[in-house]
Design an enzyme around this catalytic site. Sequence first.
Site: not given
Length: 164
Positions: A89, A16, A127, A40
């Site tokens: 990514r 990030h 993460s 979440k």
Amino acid sequence: MIAIYPGSFDPLTNGHLDVIERGRKIFDRLVVGILKNPHKQPLFTSEERKTMIEEAVKPFSNVEVEIFDGLLVNFARERGCQVILRGLRAISDYEYETQIALINRKMAPEIETLFLPTSAEFSYLNSTIVKEIASFGGCIRGLVPPAVEKKLRDKFDRGNLSNF
């Protein structure tokens, strides 16, 4: 030009931070937008995430950190952002992010989405992986900024482990 780099950042990783560092050179101002997602269950509160990110971006005068909920395009409009910055990514990120970019464009045609591939050294990093490694006492040095590393150690009560 103002851009927003949105995400949950639970926690902020060096991947990030790579996108933030590179994005801040492209735009006059970069807003890191921390999404409060009711679907979440984050490890860190929104305020904890904001504090960790602010610590990591302290050297960057044109980066600010804000918490938001609701639709990203509404938040972007409120902040005067013309661009949504998204890090990629892998090809799987591209497929998902393209769908989101297209629906955002449908809702807010005046806001563009820019995809910025992460540096190769962080292409494997996310993460979830960081949290899993930290939860088992693994070494996360080099995966996250130092302040985040400390918060993860504290969160998992592993502050005295030598391999951290």
